[in-house]
Every structure is written in C-alpha cells, then in structure tokens.
Write an enzyme that holds these catalytic residues in place. Structure first.
Site, PDB file in Angstrom:
ATOM      1  N   ARG A   1       0.856  -1.181   0.000  1.00 54.15           N
ATOM      2  CA  ARG A   1       0.000   0.000   0.000  1.00 54.15           C
ATOM      3  C   ARG A   1       0.899   1.239   0.000  1.00 54.15           C
ATOM      4  O   ARG A   1       1.938   1.254   0.674  1.00 54.15           O
ATOM      5  CB  ARG A   1      -0.894   0.041   1.252  1.00 54.15           C
ATOM      6  CG  ARG A   1      -2.072  -0.927   1.237  1.00 54.15           C
ATOM      7  CD  ARG A   1      -3.123  -0.539   0.206  1.00 54.15           C
ATOM      8  NE  ARG A   1      -4.285  -1.406   0.238  1.00 54.15           N
ATOM      9  CZ  ARG A   1      -4.461  -2.492  -0.520  1.00 54.15           C
ATOM     10  NH1 ARG A   1      -3.523  -2.846  -1.377  1.00 54.15           N
ATOM     11  NH2 ARG A   1      -5.566  -3.202  -0.447  1.00 54.15           N
TER      12      ARG A   1
ATOM     13  N   GLU B   1      -4.404   7.423  -4.905  1.00 48.94           N
ATOM     14  CA  GLU B   1      -4.641   6.694  -6.163  1.00 48.94           C
ATOM     15  C   GLU B   1      -5.927   7.205  -6.795  1.00 48.94           C
ATOM     16  O   GLU B   1      -6.936   7.304  -6.092  1.00 48.94           O
ATOM     17  CB  GLU B   1      -4.740   5.196  -5.891  1.00 48.94           C
ATOM     18  CG  GLU B   1      -3.391   4.633  -5.435  1.00 48.94           C
ATOM     19  CD  GLU B   1      -3.374   3.120  -5.247  1.00 48.94           C
ATOM     20  OE1 GLU B   1      -4.382   2.455  -5.553  1.00 48.94           O
ATOM     21  OE2 GLU B   1      -2.349   2.611  -4.792  1.00 48.94           O
TER      22      GLU B   1
ATOM     23  N   HIS C   1      -1.751   0.045  -9.801  1.00 45.45           N
ATOM     24  CA  HIS C   1      -2.322  -0.900  -8.818  1.00 45.45           C
ATOM     25  C   HIS C   1      -2.930  -2.128  -9.516  1.00 45.45           C
ATOM     26  O   HIS C   1      -4.140  -2.370  -9.425  1.00 45.45           O
ATOM     27  CB  HIS C   1      -3.368  -0.181  -7.946  1.00 45.45           C
ATOM     28  CG  HIS C   1      -3.608  -0.872  -6.631  1.00 45.45           C
ATOM     29  ND1 HIS C   1      -3.953  -0.213  -5.492  1.00 45.45           N
ATOM     30  CD2 HIS C   1      -3.556  -2.179  -6.283  1.00 45.45           C
ATOM     31  CE1 HIS C   1      -4.109  -1.066  -4.495  1.00 45.45           C
ATOM     32  NE2 HIS C   1      -3.874  -2.278  -4.957  1.00 45.45           N
TER      33      HIS C   1
HETATM   34  C1  GLV Z   1      -5.296  -5.146  -3.778  1.00 43.86           C
HETATM   35  O1  GLV Z   1      -4.518  -4.282  -3.511  1.00 43.86           O
HETATM   36  C2  GLV Z   1      -5.817  -6.029  -2.788  1.00 43.86           C
HETATM   37  O2  GLV Z   1      -5.719  -5.707  -1.590  1.00 43.86           O
HETATM   38  O3  GLV Z   1      -6.368  -7.070  -3.166  1.00 43.86           O
END
Ligand code: GLV
Length: 328
Positions: A239, A268, A287
């Site tokens: 993250r 984001e 992401h």
């Molecule tokens: C993506 O970042 C997830 O947490 O699945």
C-alpha cells in the site's frame, strides 16, 4: 418475501454478478474505471443489506450510519484498509475479503517490477520508440543483476512467501523481516530472519509487502532509505501509505538508492505530474498486482460468495473481523 438489496460499487466479472443477481436485487455502479460517487454510495446504501466493494471506495462510519439494514460488507481484495472494520464490528457486521486466490498473481507482478527496474525494461522500450537506438553500446542501458543478488522482503505473509519462492529460482539470498518469525519458510526456502535495519543495509532489492495499518504508516521513510545501498532497488506492491513518497523521491534524486518499482501510491490515482513519475528510474503501475483475468474472476466470485453468505446469516469464507461471531 422481499429480496435483499445489494450495492455493487463497480462493474465486476459477469460470473460474480450473476451469482449475486440470482439471490438479491442489485444496484450496480456500472463503470469499469470510475469509482461510485460518494453521494450515490450514501444514497444507495440507505436500504441495502449488502455492499460489494473494492479498494477504491471508502467504507467509513458515515457509510455505516447511512445503512441501517446492512448485514455484510464484502471487498474484492485481500487488503481492507479502506474499510472501517472496527465500525463494522461494533455493529456486528462481518467484512469479507479475498485472501489466497491472488497470492501467486501478485507475486508475479512483484517480480515483474523487480526485473523491470533492475534491467531498465521500460527505459529500454522507450529508448527504441523514441528513435534513440543508434547501435549496440557496451555501456548502454546497463542495469543490476537479479541472479545471485540479495532480496529483503518486509512482510513475509502469503505473497511475501510466494515472492521468496520465485527468488530461489534466481539463486537469490533471501532475508526477511516480519511481525513473527516463520521457521518453516526459513527452512524450506533458506530465508533468514533479520531486523529491519539489517535487511535495509544488506539487500540489493527491498520488497515491501506489509499490510497497511496505523503501525505501518510511512514505515519506509528518510531514515530507511538512507540505510539502503546505493544500488538498492525498492519495490512496493503493498500500500502507498506504507511509504513516505517525498522521502522516496529525494532518495532517488540524491542517488541514495538506484531505482523504484511501485504498484501502489498514497493517493490513487497518482497525479500524472507527480514528481516521482518524472524520474526515469521509477517504474510505476496503476495498482494491478492481482490483475490477471483468471485471478480477478476468482476474487470476484469469492467476494460474491462472502456477500451471499453474509446476506443469509452464514459465516463468510474469509472474514476480516471474525470477532463478530464471538458473541453469537
Ligand atoms: C489489492 O490491492 C488487494 O488488496 O487485493
């Protein structure tokens, strides 16, 4: 009998949507990339029994306050830091998530970033497209070796372990730092547990896979970057909040570290004019750690199963707050 209403906050794979539609009335925010506007979410949850969400929605106290009939929240993700889980727990609402099914796919992407930054893959591709390639050059686009290098994994959960397994194929020396030691992984993959400081000082690749929590907020900042080797490559597929991005930018500009591969950001989407994106030694992705067709389908179906179990008052397959069942 009136069917439960479910708010699905984004277009999801058809297989998962069909499962939900078979059992509930669905309000679908039918967009692939645009998140559900906050006011629509707040309006739609007012008579909803379930919310099917993802990493880009904030499911906070206000959402819970607006949803008096809510029985379950289900996120199509392994991380649930966007959900106020303690608010859910207070109200006895289980929060479903999707661990396991995305492990290998996310480890693949982590390794892809590691390879891309080490061997300057994106720079090389741009170099050709921009017509800069004149001839083979002994010093042109030289990078770092992956084979035989030392990888330091911060957060040796499922995904960290899967990254370590890949690293063994590259003859890498594996260091890790984790909340608790994992003796079976140490033995199986020849991984060595060490302090965060030692990991930062000794690793050629520092891979961050810790979950986001108040304790991990900006856990990698100026001090941590200053401990890394000048050839170190920093990879983050956890993250964005776990990293102080200004400190990362400075470390890259001052050649304190060599490159960074980032799939996640504090904000984001990251702004296209963000300073980090101006650096050629940053490989940035939107992401997409778990974004293979097969894995996103598995995540969507598992999240649908969690949701339906919650609507029916059954235990979810994976609950972020299993303590909701303690009092039952
Ligand atoms: C993506 O970042 C997830 O947490 O699945």
């Amino acid at each position: 009998m009136k069917r439960d209403k479910v708010v699905v906050t984004r277009r999801i794979p058809g297989q998962a949507l069909e499962l939900i539609e078979a059992k509930a009335e669905v309000y679908l925010w039918d967009s692939e990339e645009v998140p559900i506007p906050r006011h629509v979410l707040l309006e739609q949850v007012a008579d909803a029994s379930g919310i099917y969400t993802n990493v880009s929605d904030k499911i906070d106290k206000e959402v819970f306050d607006n949803a008096p009939l809510l029985k379950v929240v289900s996120t199509m993700a392994v991380g649930f830091d966007n959900i106020d889980v303690s608010e859910a727990t207070k109200r006895g609402i289980p929060v479903g998530y999707t661990p396991g099914v995305l492990t290998e796919t996310t480890a693949d992407l982590t390794f892809a970033l590691l390879m891309a930054t080490a061997r300057r893959i994106v720079e090389g591709a741009d170099y050709i497209r921009q017509g800069k390639w004149k001839s083979w050059g002994p010093m042109v686009l030289t990078g770092q070796d992956v084979y035989g290098a030392t990888i330091g994994i911060i957060g040796l959960g499922r995904i960290g372990e899967a990254v370590a397994r890949r690293a063994t194929g590259f003859g890498m020396k594996i260091l890790y730092h984790n909340r608790h030691r994992r003796p079976e992984v140490e033995e199986r993959l020849n991984a060595r547990y060490c302090s965060l400081e030692e990991l930062l000082q000794a690793s050629d690749f520092v891979v961050l896979l810790a979950p986001s929590s108040p304790e991990t907020y900006r856990m990698i900042g100026e001090r941590e970057f200053s401990l890394m080797k000048p050839n170190a490559i920093f990879i983050n597929t956890s993250r964005g909040r776990n990293v102080d991005e200004s400190a990362l930018y400075r470390a890259l500009c001052d050649n304190k570290i060599w490159a960074a591969g980032l799939d996640v950001f504090e904000e984001e989407p990251i702004a296209a004019d963000h300073p980090l994106l101006s650096l050629p030694n940053v490989v940035a992705l939107p992401h997409i750690g778990s974004a293979s067709i097969a894995t996103r389908t598995k995540m969507a179906v598992l999240a649908a199963e969690n949701l339906l179990a919650g609507l029916q008052g059954q235990k979810l397959k994976h609950t972020a707050n299993p303590e909701v069942y303690d009092s039952v």
